[in-house]
Design a protein around this motif. Structure first.
Motif, short mmCIF file in Angstrom:
data_model
loop_
_atom_site.label_atom_id
_atom_site.label_comp_id
_atom_site.label_asym_id
_atom_site.label_seq_id
_atom_site.Cartn_x
_atom_site.Cartn_y
_atom_site.Cartn_z
N ASN A 1 15.19 0.92 -0.89
CA ASN A 1 14.98 0.99 -2.43
C ASN A 1 14.42 -0.25 -3.14
O ASN A 1 14.57 -0.31 -4.46
CB ASN A 1 16.57 1.19 -2.81
N ILE A 2 13.61 -1.08 -2.41
CA ILE A 2 12.90 -2.00 -3.02
C ILE A 2 11.24 -1.90 -2.55
O ILE A 2 11.09 -1.48 -1.29
CB ILE A 2 13.25 -3.50 -2.48
N LEU A 3 10.51 -1.79 -3.44
CA LEU A 3 9.09 -1.38 -3.02
C LEU A 3 8.68 -2.62 -2.12
O LEU A 3 8.45 -3.76 -2.35
CB LEU A 3 8.13 -1.38 -4.19
N ALA A 4 8.14 -1.99 -0.95
CA ALA A 4 7.68 -3.11 -0.11
C ALA A 4 6.26 -3.83 -0.41
O ALA A 4 5.42 -3.07 -0.80
CB ALA A 4 7.42 -2.51 1.35
N VAL A 5 6.35 -5.14 -0.37
CA VAL A 5 4.84 -5.88 -0.37
C VAL A 5 4.49 -6.28 1.15
O VAL A 5 5.29 -6.89 1.87
CB VAL A 5 5.23 -7.11 -1.06
N LEU A 6 3.47 -5.75 1.46
CA LEU A 6 2.87 -5.79 2.74
C LEU A 6 1.86 -7.05 2.95
O LEU A 6 1.84 -7.44 4.37
CB LEU A 6 1.99 -4.62 3.08
N ASP A 7 1.02 -7.46 1.93
CA ASP A 7 0.18 -8.60 2.16
C ASP A 7 -0.22 -8.97 0.64
O ASP A 7 0.08 -8.38 -0.19
CB ASP A 7 -1.22 -7.70 2.87
N ALA A 8 -0.89 -10.20 0.72
CA ALA A 8 -1.33 -10.85 -0.51
C ALA A 8 -2.65 -11.38 -0.08
O ALA A 8 -2.67 -12.16 1.00
CB ALA A 8 -0.10 -11.50 -1.13
N GLY A 9 -3.49 -11.86 -1.14
CA GLY A 9 -4.55 -13.15 -0.69
C GLY A 9 -5.58 -12.70 -2.11
O GLY A 9 -5.10 -12.62 -3.26
N GLU A 10 -6.55 -13.41 -1.81
CA GLU A 10 -7.52 -13.58 -2.95
C GLU A 10 -8.98 -12.99 -2.20
O GLU A 10 -9.29 -13.30 -1.26
CB GLU A 10 -7.84 -14.91 -3.34
N ASP A 11 -9.52 -12.21 -3.22
CA ASP A 11 -11.03 -11.76 -2.74
C ASP A 11 -11.96 -12.33 -3.75
O ASP A 11 -12.04 -11.91 -5.18
CB ASP A 11 -11.04 -10.11 -2.83
N GLY A 12 -12.75 -13.32 -3.28
CA GLY A 12 -13.53 -13.98 -4.21
C GLY A 12 -12.70 -14.74 -4.91
O GLY A 12 -11.77 -15.79 -4.28
N ASN A 13 -12.43 -14.96 -6.09
CA ASN A 13 -11.39 -15.77 -7.06
C ASN A 13 -10.27 -14.81 -7.52
O ASN A 13 -9.60 -15.23 -8.52
CB ASN A 13 -11.92 -16.48 -8.13
#
Length: 428
Positions: A74-86
Protein backbone atom coordinates in the motif's frame (compact mmCIF):
# COMPACT_ATOMS: atom_id res chain seq x y z
CA UNK A 1 6.49 24.92 -19.81
CA UNK A 2 8.15 21.53 -20.23
CA UNK A 3 9.87 20.42 -23.40
CA UNK A 4 8.24 18.13 -25.95
CA UNK A 5 7.91 14.47 -25.07
CA UNK A 6 11.32 12.74 -25.25
CA UNK A 7 11.82 9.32 -26.81
CA UNK A 8 13.82 8.07 -23.84
CA UNK A 9 14.70 9.09 -20.29
CA UNK A 10 17.76 7.21 -19.14
CA UNK A 11 17.27 3.60 -20.24
CA UNK A 12 13.46 3.95 -20.25
CA UNK A 13 11.44 4.16 -23.47
CA UNK A 14 8.70 6.80 -23.22
CA UNK A 15 5.21 5.60 -24.19
CA UNK A 16 3.23 8.75 -23.51
CA UNK A 17 2.21 11.38 -20.96
CA UNK A 18 0.35 9.90 -17.97
CA UNK A 19 -0.22 13.17 -16.12
CA UNK A 20 0.85 16.79 -16.05
CA UNK A 21 0.68 19.75 -13.69
CA UNK A 22 2.38 23.03 -12.87
CA UNK A 23 5.16 21.22 -10.97
CA UNK A 24 6.07 18.69 -13.63
CA UNK A 25 5.04 15.75 -15.74
CA UNK A 26 4.57 11.99 -15.33
CA UNK A 27 5.33 9.73 -18.28
CA UNK A 28 4.23 6.18 -18.96
CA UNK A 29 7.36 4.30 -19.97
CA UNK A 30 8.76 0.86 -20.69
CA UNK A 31 11.67 -0.66 -18.80
CA UNK A 32 13.46 -2.69 -21.50
CA UNK A 33 15.46 -4.73 -18.99
CA UNK A 34 12.64 -5.73 -16.64
CA UNK A 35 10.18 -5.69 -19.57
CA UNK A 36 7.35 -3.96 -17.75
CA UNK A 37 5.53 -0.64 -17.68
CA UNK A 38 6.67 2.06 -15.26
CA UNK A 39 5.84 5.67 -14.44
CA UNK A 40 8.54 8.35 -14.61
CA UNK A 41 8.11 11.63 -12.74
CA UNK A 42 10.04 14.62 -14.06
CA UNK A 43 9.78 17.89 -12.12
CA UNK A 44 10.18 21.48 -13.30
CA UNK A 45 13.24 22.57 -11.32
CA UNK A 46 14.97 25.72 -12.62
CA UNK A 47 18.75 25.35 -12.73
CA UNK A 48 19.37 28.88 -11.42
CA UNK A 49 21.16 28.11 -8.15
CA UNK A 50 18.44 29.81 -6.12
CA UNK A 51 17.37 28.64 -2.67
CA UNK A 52 13.99 27.61 -4.07
CA UNK A 53 15.50 25.43 -6.79
CA UNK A 54 17.91 23.81 -4.31
CA UNK A 55 15.01 22.99 -1.96
CA UNK A 56 12.93 21.59 -4.84
CA UNK A 57 15.81 19.36 -5.92
CA UNK A 58 16.34 18.18 -2.32
CA UNK A 59 12.63 17.35 -1.92
CA UNK A 60 12.62 15.52 -5.24
CA UNK A 61 15.48 13.22 -4.35
CA UNK A 62 14.27 12.93 -0.75
CA UNK A 63 11.23 11.13 -2.17
CA UNK A 64 13.41 8.77 -4.21
CA UNK A 65 15.70 7.98 -1.28
CA UNK A 66 12.98 7.61 1.38
CA UNK A 67 10.25 5.79 -0.54
CA UNK A 68 12.86 3.68 -2.35
CA UNK A 69 13.65 1.93 0.92
CA UNK A 70 10.01 1.08 1.65
CA UNK A 71 8.42 -2.10 0.31
CA UNK A 72 4.74 -2.40 1.18
CA UNK A 73 1.72 -3.25 -1.02
CA UNK A 74 0.00 0.00 0.00
CA UNK A 75 2.98 2.29 -0.66
CA UNK A 76 3.73 3.31 -4.25
CA UNK A 77 7.03 1.64 -5.08
CA UNK A 78 9.99 3.79 -6.17
CA UNK A 79 12.14 1.68 -8.48
CA UNK A 80 14.91 3.98 -9.66
CA UNK A 81 16.07 7.61 -9.81
CA UNK A 82 18.65 9.60 -11.73
CA UNK A 83 19.32 12.55 -13.98
CA UNK A 84 18.99 12.72 -17.74
CA UNK A 85 21.16 15.60 -18.82
CA UNK A 86 20.42 18.04 -16.00
CA UNK A 87 16.83 16.84 -15.54
CA UNK A 88 16.16 14.72 -12.42
CA UNK A 89 13.65 11.89 -12.64
CA UNK A 90 12.09 9.23 -10.42
CA UNK A 91 10.89 5.86 -11.71
CA UNK A 92 7.85 4.40 -9.94
CA UNK A 93 5.48 1.48 -10.32
CA UNK A 94 2.77 2.27 -12.85
CA UNK A 95 -0.81 2.56 -11.60
CA UNK A 96 -3.34 2.41 -14.41
CA UNK A 97 -5.73 5.36 -14.53
CA UNK A 98 -3.74 7.79 -12.33
CA UNK A 99 -6.72 7.81 -9.95
CA UNK A 100 -6.50 9.29 -6.42
CA UNK A 101 -8.87 9.59 -3.47
CA UNK A 102 -9.55 13.26 -4.24
CA UNK A 103 -12.62 12.70 -6.39
CA UNK A 104 -14.27 10.56 -3.68
CA UNK A 105 -14.05 13.17 -0.91
CA UNK A 106 -17.26 15.01 -1.78
CA UNK A 107 -20.88 14.31 -0.86
CA UNK A 108 -21.77 13.84 -4.54
CA UNK A 109 -19.26 11.05 -5.19
CA UNK A 110 -18.83 9.06 -1.98
CA UNK A 111 -17.59 5.51 -1.90
CA UNK A 112 -19.62 2.81 -0.13
CA UNK A 113 -18.76 2.81 3.57
CA UNK A 114 -17.18 -0.64 3.46
CA UNK A 115 -14.83 0.33 0.64
CA UNK A 116 -13.93 3.62 2.34
CA UNK A 117 -13.10 1.80 5.59
CA UNK A 118 -10.96 -0.74 3.70
CA UNK A 119 -8.94 2.15 2.21
CA UNK A 120 -8.42 3.77 5.62
CA UNK A 121 -7.43 0.38 7.03
CA UNK A 122 -4.85 -0.16 4.24
CA UNK A 123 -3.39 3.33 4.74
CA UNK A 124 -3.14 2.80 8.51
CA UNK A 125 -1.17 -0.40 7.94
CA UNK A 126 1.09 1.28 5.37
CA UNK A 127 1.82 4.19 7.72
CA UNK A 128 2.56 1.77 10.56
CA UNK A 129 5.07 0.02 8.26
CA UNK A 130 6.76 3.33 7.36
CA UNK A 131 6.81 4.55 10.96
CA UNK A 132 8.41 1.32 12.19
CA UNK A 133 11.17 2.01 9.68
CA UNK A 134 11.70 5.53 10.95
CA UNK A 135 9.84 7.45 8.21
CA UNK A 136 7.17 10.13 8.82
CA UNK A 137 5.32 11.08 5.62
CA UNK A 138 4.14 14.57 6.76
CA UNK A 139 1.88 15.16 3.74
CA UNK A 140 -0.92 12.60 3.91
CA UNK A 141 -3.84 13.87 1.82
CA UNK A 142 -6.28 12.45 -0.76
CA UNK A 143 -4.20 13.48 -3.78
CA UNK A 144 -1.24 11.54 -2.36
CA UNK A 145 -3.23 8.30 -2.04
CA UNK A 146 -3.63 6.50 -5.35
CA UNK A 147 -6.27 3.90 -6.16
CA UNK A 148 -5.55 0.97 -8.45
CA UNK A 149 -8.28 -0.31 -10.81
CA UNK A 150 -8.81 -3.11 -8.27
CA UNK A 151 -9.51 -0.54 -5.54
CA UNK A 152 -6.24 -0.94 -3.61
CA UNK A 153 -4.81 2.18 -1.94
CA UNK A 154 -1.17 3.21 -2.43
CA UNK A 155 0.42 6.09 -0.50
CA UNK A 156 2.64 8.23 -2.72
CA UNK A 157 4.80 11.38 -2.65
CA UNK A 158 7.36 11.16 0.15
CA UNK A 159 8.91 14.46 -0.96
CA UNK A 160 8.80 16.10 2.49
CA UNK A 161 9.09 12.89 4.50
CA UNK A 162 11.22 13.03 7.62
CA UNK A 163 13.47 10.35 9.06
CA UNK A 164 13.14 10.02 12.80
CA UNK A 165 16.87 9.29 13.21
CA UNK A 166 19.19 10.70 10.58
CA UNK A 167 22.53 12.46 10.45
CA UNK A 168 21.62 14.27 7.22
CA UNK A 169 20.01 17.70 7.00
CA UNK A 170 16.21 17.32 6.95
CA UNK A 171 13.59 19.42 5.18
CA UNK A 172 12.08 21.48 8.01
CA UNK A 173 9.64 24.36 8.57
CA UNK A 174 5.86 24.57 8.13
CA UNK A 175 5.46 21.85 5.55
CA UNK A 176 2.39 19.96 4.37
CA UNK A 177 -0.95 20.86 2.85
CA UNK A 178 -2.88 23.28 5.13
CA UNK A 179 -6.21 21.45 5.18
CA UNK A 180 -4.52 18.20 6.28
CA UNK A 181 -1.99 19.65 8.73
CA UNK A 182 -1.92 18.48 12.33
CA UNK A 183 -2.02 21.00 15.19
CA UNK A 184 1.72 20.46 15.74
CA UNK A 185 2.48 21.21 12.08
CA UNK A 186 0.30 24.31 12.19
CA UNK A 187 2.34 25.54 15.17
CA UNK A 188 5.69 24.45 13.67
CA UNK A 189 6.31 22.02 16.53
CA UNK A 190 8.12 18.68 16.28
CA UNK A 191 6.40 16.06 14.16
CA UNK A 192 5.99 12.40 15.13
CA UNK A 193 4.26 9.37 13.63
CA UNK A 194 1.07 10.62 15.29
CA UNK A 195 1.28 13.65 12.97
CA UNK A 196 0.55 11.31 10.06
CA UNK A 197 -2.30 9.72 12.02
CA UNK A 198 -3.98 13.12 12.44
CA UNK A 199 -3.71 13.74 8.69
CA UNK A 200 -5.11 10.26 8.05
CA UNK A 201 -8.00 11.24 10.31
CA UNK A 202 -8.71 14.29 8.13
CA UNK A 203 -8.64 12.10 5.00
CA UNK A 204 -10.90 9.53 6.69
CA UNK A 205 -13.35 12.28 7.72
CA UNK A 206 -13.54 13.63 4.15
CA UNK A 207 -13.86 10.16 2.63
CA UNK A 208 -16.59 9.09 5.06
CA UNK A 209 -18.50 12.36 5.59
CA UNK A 210 -17.98 13.91 2.14
CA UNK A 211 -16.63 17.21 3.54
CA UNK A 212 -13.56 18.44 5.46
CA UNK A 213 -13.59 18.48 9.28
CA UNK A 214 -12.25 22.04 9.33
CA UNK A 215 -13.70 24.67 6.99
CA UNK A 216 -12.59 28.31 7.10
CA UNK A 217 -12.10 31.33 4.89
CA UNK A 218 -8.42 32.12 4.87
CA UNK A 219 -5.23 30.35 5.90
CA UNK A 220 -4.95 31.85 9.41
CA UNK A 221 -8.52 31.01 10.32
CA UNK A 222 -8.07 27.44 9.07
CA UNK A 223 -4.98 26.95 11.23
CA UNK A 224 -6.83 28.39 14.23
CA UNK A 225 -9.62 25.83 13.81
CA UNK A 226 -7.15 22.96 13.41
CA UNK A 227 -5.40 23.95 16.64
CA UNK A 228 -8.39 24.99 18.75
CA UNK A 229 -11.76 23.69 17.52
CA UNK A 230 -13.15 20.15 17.57
CA UNK A 231 -14.93 18.96 14.43
CA UNK A 232 -18.51 17.75 14.46
CA UNK A 233 -18.93 13.94 14.40
CA UNK A 234 -18.86 12.53 10.83
CA UNK A 235 -22.26 10.93 11.46
CA UNK A 236 -23.86 14.39 11.46
CA UNK A 237 -23.17 14.45 7.72
CA UNK A 238 -23.73 10.72 7.02
CA UNK A 239 -26.16 9.20 9.53
CA UNK A 240 -25.50 5.55 8.62
CA UNK A 241 -21.93 5.76 9.98
CA UNK A 242 -21.51 3.21 12.83
CA UNK A 243 -20.77 4.80 16.26
CA UNK A 244 -17.49 2.88 16.47
CA UNK A 245 -16.24 4.46 13.22
CA UNK A 246 -17.23 7.91 14.53
CA UNK A 247 -15.12 7.30 17.63
CA UNK A 248 -12.08 6.11 15.66
CA UNK A 249 -12.05 9.13 13.33
CA UNK A 250 -12.53 11.65 16.14
CA UNK A 251 -9.76 9.89 18.08
CA UNK A 252 -7.38 10.39 15.15
CA UNK A 253 -8.29 14.10 15.17
CA UNK A 254 -7.42 14.66 18.85
CA UNK A 255 -5.53 17.95 19.33
CA UNK A 256 -3.01 16.42 21.72
CA UNK A 257 -0.87 13.71 20.06
CA UNK A 258 -0.95 11.76 23.34
CA UNK A 259 -4.73 11.37 22.94
CA UNK A 260 -4.45 9.82 19.48
CA UNK A 261 -3.98 6.08 18.86
CA UNK A 262 -0.48 4.83 19.59
CA UNK A 263 0.18 3.54 16.07
CA UNK A 264 -1.23 2.78 12.66
CA UNK A 265 -1.43 -0.85 13.72
CA UNK A 266 -3.74 0.13 16.59
CA UNK A 267 -5.95 2.06 14.16
CA UNK A 268 -6.11 -0.94 11.82
CA UNK A 269 -7.03 -3.25 14.70
CA UNK A 270 -9.83 -0.92 15.79
CA UNK A 271 -11.16 -0.76 12.22
CA UNK A 272 -11.50 -4.55 12.07
CA UNK A 273 -14.49 -4.31 14.42
CA UNK A 274 -16.08 -1.74 12.09
CA UNK A 275 -16.27 -4.31 9.28
CA UNK A 276 -18.52 -6.38 11.51
CA UNK A 277 -20.68 -3.31 12.17
CA UNK A 278 -21.06 -2.82 8.42
CA UNK A 279 -21.89 -6.46 7.64
CA UNK A 280 -25.22 -6.95 5.96
CA UNK A 281 -27.93 -8.27 8.31
CA UNK A 282 -25.68 -9.25 11.23
CA UNK A 283 -27.10 -12.16 13.24
CA UNK A 284 -27.31 -12.20 17.01
CA UNK A 285 -25.64 -15.56 17.73
CA UNK A 286 -23.28 -16.00 20.66
CA UNK A 287 -19.61 -16.69 19.93
CA UNK A 288 -19.87 -20.12 21.55
CA UNK A 289 -22.90 -21.06 19.42
CA UNK A 290 -21.08 -19.86 16.28
CA UNK A 291 -18.09 -22.01 17.21
CA UNK A 292 -20.22 -25.14 17.75
CA UNK A 293 -21.96 -24.66 14.40
CA UNK A 294 -18.87 -24.09 12.23
CA UNK A 295 -16.79 -26.76 14.01
CA UNK A 296 -19.02 -29.32 12.25
CA UNK A 297 -18.46 -27.85 8.75
CA UNK A 298 -16.10 -29.85 6.53
CA UNK A 299 -14.16 -26.71 5.55
CA UNK A 300 -12.80 -26.59 9.11
CA UNK A 301 -11.89 -30.29 9.46
CA UNK A 302 -8.13 -29.57 9.63
CA UNK A 303 -8.39 -26.43 11.80
CA UNK A 304 -7.61 -26.44 15.51
CA UNK A 305 -10.22 -25.00 17.88
CA UNK A 306 -8.08 -21.88 18.43
CA UNK A 307 -7.73 -21.34 14.67
CA UNK A 308 -11.49 -21.59 14.19
CA UNK A 309 -12.03 -18.98 16.89
CA UNK A 310 -9.53 -16.71 15.10
CA UNK A 311 -11.42 -17.11 11.81
CA UNK A 312 -14.69 -16.29 13.56
CA UNK A 313 -13.20 -13.08 14.96
CA UNK A 314 -12.19 -12.11 11.41
CA UNK A 315 -15.60 -12.98 9.94
CA UNK A 316 -19.09 -11.58 9.58
CA UNK A 317 -22.09 -13.88 10.09
CA UNK A 318 -24.74 -12.98 7.52
CA UNK A 319 -28.18 -14.12 6.41
CA UNK A 320 -29.76 -13.79 2.97
CA UNK A 321 -33.32 -14.31 1.76
CA UNK A 322 -34.21 -16.57 -1.21
CA UNK A 323 -33.31 -14.80 -4.47
CA UNK A 324 -30.72 -12.47 -2.92
CA UNK A 325 -27.50 -12.13 -4.93
CA UNK A 326 -24.44 -12.76 -2.77
CA UNK A 327 -21.91 -12.33 -5.58
CA UNK A 328 -22.50 -10.66 -8.95
CA UNK A 329 -20.62 -11.74 -12.08
CA UNK A 330 -18.11 -9.08 -13.23
CA UNK A 331 -17.84 -7.23 -9.91
CA UNK A 332 -14.58 -6.70 -7.99
CA UNK A 333 -14.71 -8.22 -4.51
CA UNK A 334 -12.24 -10.13 -2.33
CA UNK A 335 -14.75 -11.78 0.02
CA UNK A 336 -14.76 -15.51 0.67
CA UNK A 337 -17.94 -17.27 1.81
CA UNK A 338 -18.68 -20.51 3.67
CA UNK A 339 -22.27 -21.79 3.66
CA UNK A 340 -23.39 -22.43 7.23
CA UNK A 341 -26.94 -23.37 6.28
CA UNK A 342 -29.00 -23.34 3.09
CA UNK A 343 -28.04 -23.54 -0.60
CA UNK A 344 -26.96 -21.25 -3.42
CA UNK A 345 -27.23 -21.32 -7.20
CA UNK A 346 -24.12 -20.70 -9.29
CA UNK A 347 -24.86 -19.01 -12.61
CA UNK A 348 -22.50 -18.04 -15.42
CA UNK A 349 -23.77 -15.85 -18.28
CA UNK A 350 -27.29 -16.44 -16.93
CA UNK A 351 -27.05 -20.25 -17.02
CA UNK A 352 -27.09 -22.30 -13.82
CA UNK A 353 -23.96 -24.46 -13.68
CA UNK A 354 -24.11 -25.87 -10.15
CA UNK A 355 -25.64 -25.77 -6.68
CA UNK A 356 -23.64 -25.42 -3.45
CA UNK A 357 -24.96 -26.47 -0.05
CA UNK A 358 -24.11 -26.48 3.67
CA UNK A 359 -20.37 -26.75 4.25
CA UNK A 360 -19.43 -25.65 0.72
CA UNK A 361 -17.53 -22.44 0.11
CA UNK A 362 -17.31 -19.99 -2.78
CA UNK A 363 -15.50 -16.81 -3.79
CA UNK A 364 -12.02 -18.33 -3.51
CA UNK A 365 -10.83 -16.90 -6.87
CA UNK A 366 -11.63 -13.31 -5.89
CA UNK A 367 -10.22 -13.85 -2.40
CA UNK A 368 -6.92 -15.34 -3.56
CA UNK A 369 -6.23 -13.27 -6.68
CA UNK A 370 -8.47 -10.16 -6.56
CA UNK A 371 -9.98 -10.73 -9.99
CA UNK A 372 -13.48 -9.90 -11.15
CA UNK A 373 -16.16 -12.37 -10.18
CA UNK A 374 -16.66 -15.04 -12.85
CA UNK A 375 -20.15 -16.14 -11.77
CA UNK A 376 -23.26 -14.91 -9.97
CA UNK A 377 -24.16 -16.61 -6.67
CA UNK A 378 -27.81 -16.44 -5.58
CA UNK A 379 -29.53 -17.76 -2.44
CA UNK A 380 -31.91 -20.63 -3.27
CA UNK A 381 -33.55 -20.60 0.18
CA UNK A 382 -32.96 -18.99 3.58
CA UNK A 383 -29.19 -18.74 3.73
CA UNK A 384 -26.67 -18.37 6.57
CA UNK A 385 -23.12 -17.47 5.59
CA UNK A 386 -19.73 -16.88 7.12
CA UNK A 387 -18.13 -13.99 5.20
CA UNK A 388 -14.36 -13.53 5.33
CA UNK A 389 -12.33 -10.86 3.53
CA UNK A 390 -8.58 -10.73 2.93
CA UNK A 391 -8.52 -7.49 4.92
CA UNK A 392 -9.98 -9.17 8.01
CA UNK A 393 -8.06 -12.46 7.88
CA UNK A 394 -4.78 -10.50 7.93
CA UNK A 395 -5.50 -9.80 11.60
CA UNK A 396 -5.29 -13.52 12.42
CA UNK A 397 -2.07 -15.28 13.43
CA UNK A 398 0.35 -16.38 10.71
CA UNK A 399 -0.45 -20.03 11.48
CA UNK A 400 -4.17 -19.43 11.05
CA UNK A 401 -3.63 -17.42 7.84
CA UNK A 402 -1.49 -20.21 6.36
CA UNK A 403 -4.08 -22.85 7.26
CA UNK A 404 -6.94 -20.77 5.86
CA UNK A 405 -5.11 -20.00 2.61
CA UNK A 406 -4.06 -23.65 2.23
CA UNK A 407 -7.65 -24.89 2.52
CA UNK A 408 -8.89 -22.11 0.22
CA UNK A 409 -6.29 -23.02 -2.40
CA UNK A 410 -7.09 -26.74 -2.14
CA UNK A 411 -10.77 -25.90 -2.65
CA UNK A 412 -9.90 -23.93 -5.78
CA UNK A 413 -7.70 -26.73 -7.15
CA UNK A 414 -10.40 -29.37 -6.59
CA UNK A 415 -13.02 -27.16 -8.21
CA UNK A 416 -10.82 -26.53 -11.25
CA UNK A 417 -10.09 -30.27 -11.51
CA UNK A 418 -13.81 -31.10 -11.49
CA UNK A 419 -14.43 -28.46 -14.16
CA UNK A 420 -11.67 -29.96 -16.34
CA UNK A 421 -13.18 -33.44 -15.95
CA UNK A 422 -16.63 -32.19 -17.01
CA UNK A 423 -15.15 -30.43 -20.03
CA UNK A 424 -13.22 -33.57 -21.00
CA UNK A 425 -16.37 -35.69 -20.74
CA UNK A 426 -18.42 -33.24 -22.81
CA UNK A 427 -15.92 -33.43 -25.69
CA UNK A 428 -15.74 -37.25 -25.81
Amino acid sequence: MMADQPEKIGKYEILGIAGEGSMGRVYAAHDPFADHKVAIKVQNIPDDGSGASKLSRKMFFNEAHTAGELDHPNILAVLDAGEDGNEPYIVMEFVEGDNTLTEYCTEKNQLPLKQAVEIIYACAKALDYAHRRGVIHRDIKPSNIMLTPEGDAKIADFGIAQRMSSDTTQIMGMLGSPRYMSPEQAQELDTTPKTDLFSLGVVAYELIAGRPPFIAKGFSRLLYKIVNEDPSPPSEHRPEIPPRLNTIILGLLAKNPDDRPESGREVASELVAVFGDLAQEPVDISEEDQFRIVRKLRFFNDFSDDEIREVLKASAWETRAPGDEVITEGEMDNSFYIIVDGAVSVRKHGNEISTLTKGDCFGEMGYLSKIRRTATITAKDDLSLLKITATLIEQASITCQLRFNKVSLETLIHRLARTSERLAMSTT
